[in-house]
Design a protein around this motif. Structure first.
Motif, PDB file in Angstrom:
ATOM      1  N   GLU A 126      -7.659   5.359  -2.243  1.00 20.51           N
ATOM      2  CA  GLU A 126      -6.669   6.051  -1.432  1.00 20.51           C
ATOM      3  C   GLU A 126      -7.224   6.320  -0.037  1.00 20.51           C
ATOM      4  OE1 GLU A 126      -5.487   9.785  -3.019  1.00 20.51           O
ATOM      5  OE2 GLU A 126      -3.971  10.105  -1.483  1.00 20.51           O
ATOM      6  N   GLU A 141      -2.681   4.814  -4.353  1.00 21.27           N
ATOM      7  CA  GLU A 141      -1.729   5.130  -3.286  1.00 21.27           C
ATOM      8  C   GLU A 141      -1.706   4.041  -2.216  1.00 21.27           C
ATOM      9  OE1 GLU A 141       0.397   7.378  -3.374  1.00 21.27           O
ATOM     10  OE2 GLU A 141      -0.358   8.826  -4.843  1.00 21.27           O
ATOM     11  N   SER A 176       0.684   4.702   0.896  1.00 16.19           N
ATOM     12  CA  SER A 176       0.598   5.861   1.787  1.00 16.19           C
ATOM     13  C   SER A 176      -0.131   5.431   3.047  1.00 16.19           C
ATOM     14  CB  SER A 176      -0.146   7.008   1.105  1.00 16.19           C
ATOM     15  OG  SER A 176      -1.519   6.752   1.061  1.00 16.19           O
ATOM     16  N   THR A 192       0.461   5.936  -7.654  1.00 15.49           N
ATOM     17  CA  THR A 192       1.340   6.272  -6.526  1.00 15.49           C
ATOM     18  C   THR A 192       2.236   7.446  -6.875  1.00 15.49           C
ATOM     19  OG1 THR A 192       2.987   5.382  -5.023  1.00 15.49           O
ATOM     20  CG2 THR A 192       3.134   4.649  -7.293  1.00 15.49           C
TER      21      THR A 192
END
Lengths: 309, 444
Positions: free
Chosen positions: A78, A155, A158, A186
């Motif tokens: 992430e 993620e 993002s 996610t």
């Protein structure tokens, strides 16, 4: 492909994962869902052997997972970074070699990806010269460069711009077609519905649900049906009589409406259609399944209520 | 291992590619060369005019000296023996800067003492030596030979003129050699600090831009830390080699062209000396005779071959010992600025160690120095100083013992740092507390 068995992990007094077991099948896109702090990243780090579990074990293709399996795993965390002063090519070579590729292999594969994304002139650019969106593409390329059998993305959407999100979605679908397995962590539920085959929901360190996306939605359906029609709204309401209940309506204009209806008693979808035929002009009718967003919120809520009791 | 190596090579490339590395590689040794040559030149600072009392009870010089036309030295003759205490404290001798003692047997023992109040410049020393030598030569030639002065000067040997401080006639406080050791030790510590900070910055930068998680998916934390320390260490070593090369070359060039050794026959113009007219071009001659203690120290008195070997060993040991502390700080800090505070105590330790080096320079025989040479925090500099003074026969085991202690402790600190690194590297945004570190240390 990947069996996660009874994994527990705590950091001092905080329990991050409590007896979590999952099964990811080969060739599927598996969604790992959960609110922030649920323990998704911890689980992903354990799969990547970045941290060790306190309890439990992981099997990869039937074998107990060891360090050598890391070479067939690709991981996009992430929080991801790149060395700013390195060129795209040097960076790819460095990360590729850490994953066991030779320099030549890296260069070949890098060529393929740069051409595919039509960014061949970036090869000798330094990372600091790239925009954020450009750097994201490079990060993705570096993750898949060694053609991993299992790709783990934490993620991935993002911070990516919409164009990159679409690009990466297409790539993931393409990779699945080639038999690669993908784990996607996610809380972007739309993308889960769009590309995931199965998913697990982790909440407060525990797995609260796992299954095919359609199954998860099926389990949480509320007996709601939608009818799209042209005609008179009063005629519609009169036709329903007492066996049905209108949940909400949407006015589309040109005397067209979408109305969501709940069944009462033993009434079925067919009964609804029967009473409506002849009263209004039905354009479409369907069973309303909860979105993954609804499923997610519902599951989390149930869990909270149980906890509060 | 291969993975650590990949990490090390990347780190090395980044260091060498950076502008600061290049700048430091060139500027560092240049500054040191400049400092050395300034020491050489400063050795020449001192009173420009000297009033010298020659005590010559036997009248050997016959109240005559070669260069009374030389304005910078004024000689007066006394015909009785004078104790240095009397000269030092006697009121009527205060106008004299130095007492030059011509003993009765000077023509045999060829030794003249010059007792000074303030250390004369090298140029002044050379002048006085030159004047006295010439005059005594004439006397010796008269006394012992049938040669003419010119003929004698063709076969002459240099006279030993020892300059001594009146307050320290036996020259006990000479610690010049120790300074060289101190210098070597200080170089070790400067490199440790410089490259230790590089380790710290590099780790906390990787941590803050989160590339570390990508790396940790391929290498384990210990490999990552080891590779990083090794890569930066190789960069430090390379830098040191460049320094050594440039400084060595610089010293060699200085030796050949600027600070030449006057006592080497090749550097003396005998023809000029034997020429009677030469007394009018003294200044010109002194240019060729520039010589001072720093030049002598660096070119003659330091046993570089031994020093360099142990220097390298202690350099490596000290680097790994301290590097693990820097790595531990870098990996456990919650943010880049957080780590800076923890550097401070480490800097204090480094400074204290340098002071320990200075202390052993001043008191090489103190008991505590014997202990300091075994403590890994201070050993790299203390051993260097002691080495420069020279270990006595049968004491060489002390160096090896100290080295072994240092290397074993570096292994130990590396293991501890590895543990902190492993537990701290993926923790972000916290404030480092001591209790936290203890917790992390406790986790395997």
């Amino acid at each position: 492909m990947l069996e996660i068995n009874n994994i527990s992990k705590s950091f001092y007094r905080n329990i991050a994962l409590d007896d979590v077991s999952l099964r990811v099948n080969k060739g599927e896109i598996y969604g790992l869902l959960g609110p922030n702090g649920a323990g998704k990243t911890t689980l992903i780090r354990i799969i990547n052997r970045i941290i060790e579990p306190d309890k439990g074990h992981i099997r990869f293709n039937g074998d107990l997972m060891t360090e050598k399996h890391l070479e067939v795993i690709g991981y996009l965390p992430e929080e991801r970074g790149l060395y700013k002063s390195m060129t795209v090519e040097d960076h790819a070579i460095f990360l590729g070699r850490l994953r066991g590729l030779s320099k030549k292999d890296v260069q070949m594969k890098l060529n393929y990806w740069l051409e595919k994304f039509q960014i061949t002139d970036w090869r000798i650019k330094r990372i600091e010269e790239l925009s954020k969106g450009m750097a994201q593409k490079i990060q993705f390329i570096c993750t898949v460069l060694h053609e991993p059998d299992l790709l783990i993305l934490d993620e991935p959407f993002s911070g990516f711009d919409p164009i990159n999100v679409e690009l990466i979605k297409q790539e993931l679908i393409e990779m699945r077609a080639k038999g690669k397995t993908i784990i996607l962590s996610t809380h972007n539920m739309r993308s889960v519905e769009e590309i995931c085959d199965r998913a697990a929901l982790i909440h407060a360190s525990k797995k609260v649900a796992e299954g095919r996306i359609s199954e998860l939605q099926e389990e949480r359906k509320t007996g709601l049906y939608a009818v799209k029609f042209r005609g008179n709204m009063i005629a519609f309401v009169n036709a329903l009589w007492v066996g049905f209940e209108i949940e909400d309506k949407e006015i589309l204009g040109d005397d067209r409406f979408v109305v969501r209806v709940k069944m009462r008693g033993d009434n079925q979808f067919e009964d609804l259609l029967k009473v409506l035929i002849g009263q209004v002009k039905i354009e479409a009718a369907w069973e309303v399944l909860p979105t993954m967003q609804d499923v997610f919120i519902d599951l989390v809520k149930v869990k909270e209520e149980v906890k509060n009791d | 291992m291969t993975k650590s190596w990949l990490i090390a090579v990347r780190e090395l490339k980044e260091r060498i590619g950076s502008r600061s590395f290049l700048l430091l590689s060139i500027m560092g040794p240049m500054i040191i060369l400049l400092m050395i040559s300034m020491l050489f030149v400063l050795g020449d600072q001192g009173k420009q005019h000297w009033n010298v009392l020659i005590t010559d009870p036997a009248g050997i010089m016959e109240n005559k000296i070669l260069a009374n036309e030389d304005k910078s030295v004024n000689y007066s003759f006394g015909d009785s023996y004078l104790e240095i205490e009397d000269f030092r404290d006697g009121k009527r001798f205060q106008e004299f800067d130095a007492m030059l003692e011509i003993n009765e047997k000077v023509l045999q023992n060829k030794t003249v003492f010059v007792f000074f109040r303030d250390k004369p410049s090298v140029r002044m020393q050379t002048r006085v030596q030159f004047h006295v030598e010439r005059r005594l030569e004439e006397r010796m030639v008269d006394e012992f030979t049938d040669l003419s002065v010119q003929e004698f000067r063709k076969i002459k040997q240099p006279m030993n003129v020892a300059f001594r401080n009146v307050y320290d006639p036996n020259d006990e406080s000479s610690d010049k050699r120790g300074w060289v050791g101190f210098f070597f030790g200080a170089v070790i510590f400067s490199f440790i600090f410089l490259f230790g900070m590089t380790i710290l910055r590099s780790i906390s930068r990787e941590k803050s831009n989160r590339i570390v998680e990508v790396l940790l998916a391929s290498v384990n934390p210990r490999q990552l830390m080891a590779g990083k320390i090794a890569g930066i260490g190789i960069a430090a070593f390379l830098q040191f080699l460049i320094w050594g090369l440039i400084i060595g070359l610089g010293l060699y060039l200085m030796r050949s062209y600027i600070f030449t050794n006057p006592l080497e026959v090749a550097n003396m113009d005998i023809q000029q000396l034997s020429d009677e007219g030469s007394r009018y071009s003294l200044d010109q001659m002194f240019q060729a005779r520039e010589y001072n203690e720093f030049v002598e120290l660096i070119f003659e008195r330091v046993r570089f071959s031994t020093m360099i070997f142990y220097f390298l060993m202690f350099f490596i040991g000290g680097y790994f010992f301290y590097a693990s502390f820097f790595a531990a700080i870098g990996s456990t800090s919650g943010s880049e600025s957080d780590g800076q505070q923890f550097v401070l105590p480490l800097v204090f330790i480094l400074l204290a160690s340098i002071y320990a080096g200075y202390y052993s320079l001043e008191n090489p025989d103190a008991l505590i120095v014997d202990y300091l040479q075994y403590i890994p925090f201070t050993s790299p500099i203390v051993v260097m100083v002691k080495l420069a003074y020279g270990y006595g026969p049968g004491e060489a085991y002390q160096i090896w013992l100290s080295l072994i202690i240092l290397l074993v402790s570096s292994l130990l600190t590396m293991m501890i740092a590895g543990r902190l690194y492993k537990n701290g590297i993926l923790q972000f945004g916290h404030r480092v507390k001591f209790s936290l570190l203890i917790k992390w240390l406790g986790k395997s």
